[in-house]
Design a protein around this motif. Structure first.
Motif, short mmCIF file in Angstrom:
data_model
loop_
_atom_site.label_atom_id
_atom_site.label_comp_id
_atom_site.label_asym_id
_atom_site.label_seq_id
_atom_site.Cartn_x
_atom_site.Cartn_y
_atom_site.Cartn_z
N PHE A 16 -47.93 27.43 -37.98
CA PHE A 16 -46.82 28.30 -37.58
C PHE A 16 -45.55 27.74 -38.19
CE2 PHE A 16 -49.78 28.92 -33.94
CZ PHE A 16 -49.87 30.31 -33.98
N ALA A 26 -51.29 24.23 -35.95
CA ALA A 26 -52.00 24.49 -34.70
C ALA A 26 -53.50 24.29 -34.83
CB ALA A 26 -51.70 25.91 -34.22
N GLY A 47 -52.26 22.70 -25.78
CA GLY A 47 -51.63 22.68 -27.10
C GLY A 47 -52.56 22.36 -28.25
N CYS A 48 -53.89 22.23 -27.99
CA CYS A 48 -54.81 21.87 -29.07
C CYS A 48 -55.26 23.08 -29.87
CB CYS A 48 -56.00 21.07 -28.56
SG CYS A 48 -57.15 22.05 -27.60
N LYS A 50 -56.50 26.24 -28.65
CA LYS A 50 -57.58 27.07 -28.12
C LYS A 50 -57.22 28.56 -28.16
CE LYS A 50 -57.47 24.89 -24.12
NZ LYS A 50 -56.35 23.93 -24.39
N THR A 51 -56.04 28.87 -27.62
CA THR A 51 -55.63 30.28 -27.59
C THR A 51 -55.40 30.81 -29.01
OG1 THR A 51 -54.67 30.06 -25.39
CG2 THR A 51 -53.84 31.87 -26.73
N1 LIG Z 1 -46.55 32.05 -32.09
C1 LIG Z 1 -46.35 30.73 -32.21
N2 LIG Z 1 -45.31 30.23 -32.86
C2 LIG Z 1 -45.13 28.91 -33.00
N3 LIG Z 1 -45.96 27.96 -32.49
C3 LIG Z 1 -47.02 28.40 -31.81
C4 LIG Z 1 -47.28 29.80 -31.60
N4 LIG Z 1 -48.42 29.92 -30.87
C5 LIG Z 1 -48.83 28.66 -30.63
N5 LIG Z 1 -48.01 27.75 -31.17
C6 LIG Z 1 -48.18 26.29 -31.15
O1 LIG Z 1 -49.49 25.99 -31.59
C7 LIG Z 1 -50.08 24.96 -30.81
C8 LIG Z 1 -51.33 25.46 -30.16
O2 LIG Z 1 -51.01 26.43 -29.17
P1 LIG Z 1 -52.13 27.16 -28.28
O3 LIG Z 1 -51.42 28.14 -27.43
O4 LIG Z 1 -53.19 27.69 -29.17
O5 LIG Z 1 -52.70 25.95 -27.42
P2 LIG Z 1 -53.77 25.96 -26.23
O6 LIG Z 1 -54.82 24.98 -26.59
O7 LIG Z 1 -54.19 27.36 -25.93
O8 LIG Z 1 -52.91 25.35 -25.02
P3 LIG Z 1 -53.01 25.65 -23.44
O9 LIG Z 1 -54.19 24.87 -22.98
O10 LIG Z 1 -51.74 25.12 -22.91
O11 LIG Z 1 -53.17 27.13 -23.25
C9 LIG Z 1 -48.99 24.52 -29.83
O12 LIG Z 1 -48.32 23.43 -30.38
C10 LIG Z 1 -48.08 25.72 -29.77
O13 LIG Z 1 -46.76 25.34 -29.47
#
Ligand SMILES: Nc1ncnc2c1ncn2[C@@H]1O[C@H](COP(=O)(O)OP(=O)(O)OP(=O)(O)O)[C@@H](O)[C@H]1O
Ligand SMILES: [Mg+2]
Length: 271
Positions: A16, A26, A47-48, A50-51
């Motif tokens: 990103f 990400a 923040g790893c 997953k989403t």
């Molecule tokens: N649209 C975006 N713009 C900038 N950075 C992003 C965006 N979406 C996610 N990130 C960054 O990418 C990384 C992964 O985010 P993600 O939401 O996939 O984590 P996650 O594993 O789902 O976390 P959680 O367990 O808190 O839901 C994070 O550092 C987040 O800040």
């Protein structure tokens, strides 16, 4: 083509770029092959990625590198063959349960009699036949998640993507819903990817469990597990007492604990 059946995540990276000129890596070089009908759980510290990974599989986000293929077809955007179930809030609150479940079929132009048949069947499957005409806001959180599952299934997806679908529920409701997810998976034969923060849930529901690590988001470790199969025919509490469950749980808990410690340490250094 033999071997191409299933969902293929091929060397995905996602960066990103932020408005201030910096960027976040990400995901980096994430690959996995999920066979048709397999249920995979994904676990990892906040923040790893997953989403982000799930959004790429859903087609909501385009990766900066790599590709997702369902069988041999490359994913180029959202599609009905990949259904999503969110943590909460993705239902139309003002609409009745029935209207929510039949939303997809209605959009496809399906005739009323057929829509009714599908909706009645699915509400039976999730145990909400008596709540058809209630508005969603009148239902409890657990019931709402059952509507969300039914609504997803009404679109007849091949792959169901779930991001913390049970995360907002109380412990008892969550346990019941875990049983329902297992039952649906077994009965429908769908491919399922389930993201969860709960190690127990990941163990109970994943035939395969993938642990991700952060910065950059990547696959850290993979387990093949017997518990989902055991849970189809047994009480989930018994499964938790069954051979290997506690040991695996403790091993993964320590692994994630260490990752979290490392992240905390690093952000303290940065401060
Ligand atoms: N649209 C975006 N713009 C900038 N950075 C992003 C965006 N979406 C996610 N990130 C960054 O990418 C990384 C992964 O985010 P993600 O939401 O996939 O984590 P996650 O594993 O789902 O976390 P959680 O367990 O808190 O839901 C994070 O550092 C987040 O800040
Ligand atoms: Mg997330």
């Amino acid at each position: 083509m033999p071997g191409m059946d299933g969902l293929h995540i091929e060397n995905i990276s996602m960066r990103f770029d932020l408005p201030n000129g910096s960027s976040v890596q990400a995901l980096k070089n994430v690959s996995m092959d999920i066979r048709t009908g397999e249920m995979v759980s994904i676990l990892g510290p906040s923040g790893c990625g997953k989403t982000t990974l799930l959004n790429i599989v859903a087609g909501f986000l385009a990766p900066t590198q790599g590709a997702v293929k369902l069988d041999t077809t490359a994913v180029a955007g959202p599609g009905p063959e990949r259904g999503m179930v969110f943590q909460k809030g993705a239902l139309f609150e003002w609409m009745s349960v029935r209207k929510n479940v039949e939303f997809g079929p209605r959009m496809k132009g399906m005739a009323k009699a057929e829509r009714d048949r599908i909706t009645d069947h699915l509400l039976g499957v999730v145990g909400l036949q008596d709540f058809k005409d209630k508005a969603v806001y009148e239902l409890s959180g657990g019931m709402q998640q059952r509507v969300a599952l039914a609504r997803c299934l009404a679109n007849e997806p091949d792959v169901i993507l779930m991001d913390e679908p049970l995360g907002a529920l109380d412990a008892l409701t969550r346990e019941k819903m875990q049983g329902l997810v297992l039952k649906l998976w077994k009965e429908t034969g769908k491919t399922v990817i389930l993201i969860t923060h709960s190690v127990e849930e990941a163990l109970l529901l994943g035939e395969r469990l993938i642990v991700m690590a952060p910065r950059p988001g990547r696959i850290h470790k993979e387990y093949r597990l017997p518990f989902a199969e055991r849970g189809v025919n047994a009480d989930l509490r018994e499964v938790k007492k069954s051979e290997g469950f506690q040991e695996t749980r403790d091993e993964i808990l320590s692994m994630i604990w260490e990752m979290e410690e490392e992240i905390m340490g690093r952000s303290e250094d940065a401060a």
